[in-house]
Design a protein around this motif. Structure first.
Motif, PDB file in Angstrom:
ATOM      1  N   PRO A   1       0.788  -1.237   0.000  1.00 51.50           N
ATOM      2  CA  PRO A   1       0.000   0.000   0.000  1.00 51.50           C
ATOM      3  C   PRO A   1       0.816   1.280   0.000  1.00 51.50           C
ATOM      4  O   PRO A   1       0.358   2.313  -0.494  1.00 51.50           O
ATOM      5  N   MET A   2       2.030   1.242   0.540  1.00 55.54           N
ATOM      6  CA  MET A   2       2.837   2.457   0.622  1.00 55.54           C
ATOM      7  C   MET A   2       3.719   2.661  -0.606  1.00 55.54           C
ATOM      8  O   MET A   2       4.328   3.713  -0.755  1.00 55.54           O
ATOM      9  N   LEU A   3       3.797   1.654  -1.466  1.00 59.86           N
ATOM     10  CA  LEU A   3       4.558   1.797  -2.707  1.00 59.86           C
ATOM     11  C   LEU A   3       3.649   2.323  -3.810  1.00 59.86           C
ATOM     12  O   LEU A   3       2.442   2.090  -3.808  1.00 59.86           O
ATOM     13  N   SER A   4       4.240   3.020  -4.765  1.00 63.82           N
ATOM     14  CA  SER A   4       3.462   3.489  -5.905  1.00 63.82           C
ATOM     15  C   SER A   4       3.052   2.308  -6.779  1.00 63.82           C
ATOM     16  O   SER A   4       3.571   1.193  -6.641  1.00 63.82           O
TER      17      SER A   4
ATOM     18  N   ARG B   1       0.014   5.912  -4.761  1.00 64.54           N
ATOM     19  CA  ARG B   1       0.296   4.802  -3.856  1.00 64.54           C
ATOM     20  C   ARG B   1      -0.748   3.699  -4.036  1.00 64.54           C
ATOM     21  O   ARG B   1      -1.929   3.970  -4.256  1.00 64.54           O
ATOM     22  N   GLY B   2      -0.296   2.459  -3.926  1.00 70.94           N
ATOM     23  CA  GLY B   2      -1.203   1.335  -4.092  1.00 70.94           C
ATOM     24  C   GLY B   2      -2.377   1.375  -3.137  1.00 70.94           C
ATOM     25  O   GLY B   2      -3.499   0.996  -3.486  1.00 70.94           O
TER      26      GLY B   2
ATOM     27  N   SER C   1      -8.772   2.045  -5.548  1.00 68.29           N
ATOM     28  CA  SER C   1      -9.989   1.319  -5.180  1.00 68.29           C
ATOM     29  C   SER C   1      -9.714  -0.179  -5.173  1.00 68.29           C
ATOM     30  O   SER C   1      -8.673  -0.639  -5.670  1.00 68.29           O
ATOM     31  N   GLY C   2     -10.640  -0.955  -4.634  1.00 66.97           N
ATOM     32  CA  GLY C   2     -10.464  -2.404  -4.605  1.00 66.97           C
ATOM     33  C   GLY C   2     -10.293  -2.996  -5.986  1.00 66.97           C
ATOM     34  O   GLY C   2      -9.435  -3.860  -6.205  1.00 66.97           O
ATOM     35  N   GLY C   3     -11.086  -2.528  -6.937  1.00 63.74           N
ATOM     36  CA  GLY C   3     -10.968  -3.039  -8.300  1.00 63.74           C
ATOM     37  C   GLY C   3      -9.649  -2.677  -8.941  1.00 63.74           C
ATOM     38  O   GLY C   3      -9.055  -3.477  -9.672  1.00 63.74           O
TER      39      GLY C   3
ATOM     40  N   LEU D   1      -3.936  -4.216 -10.323  1.00 64.40           N
ATOM     41  CA  LEU D   1      -2.513  -4.094 -10.020  1.00 64.40           C
ATOM     42  C   LEU D   1      -1.916  -5.439  -9.630  1.00 64.40           C
ATOM     43  O   LEU D   1      -0.806  -5.779 -10.058  1.00 64.40           O
ATOM     44  N   ALA D   2      -2.648  -6.219  -8.835  1.00 65.08           N
ATOM     45  CA  ALA D   2      -2.146  -7.530  -8.423  1.00 65.08           C
ATOM     46  C   ALA D   2      -1.965  -8.454  -9.626  1.00 65.08           C
ATOM     47  O   ALA D   2      -0.979  -9.199  -9.715  1.00 65.08           O
TER      48      ALA D   2
END
Length: 234
Positions: A89-92, A129-130, A134-136, A141-142
């Motif tokens: 979450p803290m990484l772009s 930041r990741g 939003s969740g989607g 991203l994943a």
């Protein structure tokens, strides 16, 4: 291709998988279905090298594997999209994508343009930041992070969970495109029946750590498969 033959898995003194066999071929989507708690995620963790099997055989591209780690499986071309996304979450967005570079030779350490073609929002938000997505968007991203390693096998655990319908449709199109390219084997764990049925070339239905039903859409039949899942949920 990835193949598991009669694999077992234990967490401490508890046996989670009981002689499970599964194979996934390039150019096909292999769907693993079943209720929560039946061992689907445990099987995915085993295939991805995140938890060692207790017994049975695991083969990748025909090569019999011994005890392997998640990092080694990634280097061998197994991409993993875990349940819950597990982005940083803290990484772009770009930094999240670049975490896959460690599995690649130095000359291949770049984000392929096709990833941004598939998920344009990631290009637009590359410096966000990741955790701000939003969740989607985090799910996209994943998936993109797993694709950075140019996988031969892509394992996806519940990619539609908690995702809005338009993003589900987009993810479905990306999976179909990867399948149709013919070079990648996709293993998909999915609770959303219609999504899985539309994409799947073969199915494995799990119950209590075992595969209780397995085959192609033609041999299983949509209504039979749906009824079996409904009975298990009852």
């Amino acid at each position: 291709m990835i193949e598991a033959e009669n694999v077992t898995l234990h967490y401490g003194g508890s046996q989670i998988l009981h002689g499970v066999s599964l194979s996934a071929e390039p150019g096909k989507v292999t769907c693993v279905m079943g209720n929560n708690g039946v061992g689907k995620t445990s099987l995915m963790n085993l295939l991805a090298g995140r938890h060692p099997r207790s017994g049975g055989e695991l083969r990748l591209m025909g090569e019999r594997l011994g005890r392997v780690t998640a990092q080694e499986m990634a280097r061998r071309g197994v991409g993993y999209v875990p349940q819950g996304r597990a982005i940083f979450p803290m990484l772009s967005v770009r930094e999240n994508l670049e975490t896959g570079f460690g599995c690649l030779p130095r000359g291949a350490r770049r984000v392929p343009d096709e990833i941004f073609d598939s998920f344009p929002v990631l290009a637009e938000m590359a410096h966000r930041r990741g955790g701000d997505l939003s969740g989607g968007q985090q799910q996209q991203l994943a998936i993109a992070r797993a694709l950075v390693i140019r996988p031969k096998v892509l394992i996806m655990d519940e990619p539609t969970e908690g995702i809005q319908p338009n993003i589900i449709a987009q993810i479905g199109r990306v999976i179909a495109s990867l399948r149709d390219a013919g070079e990648m084997a996709v293993v998909l764990v999915e609770q959303y029946f219609d999504f899985a049925w539309d994409l799947g070339d073969s199915f494995a239905l799990m119950e209590r750590g075992e595969v209780v039903m397995q085959g192609t859409p033609g041999t299983l039949g949509r209504d039979q498969m749906h009824a079996r899942l409904a009975n298990l949920a009852a």
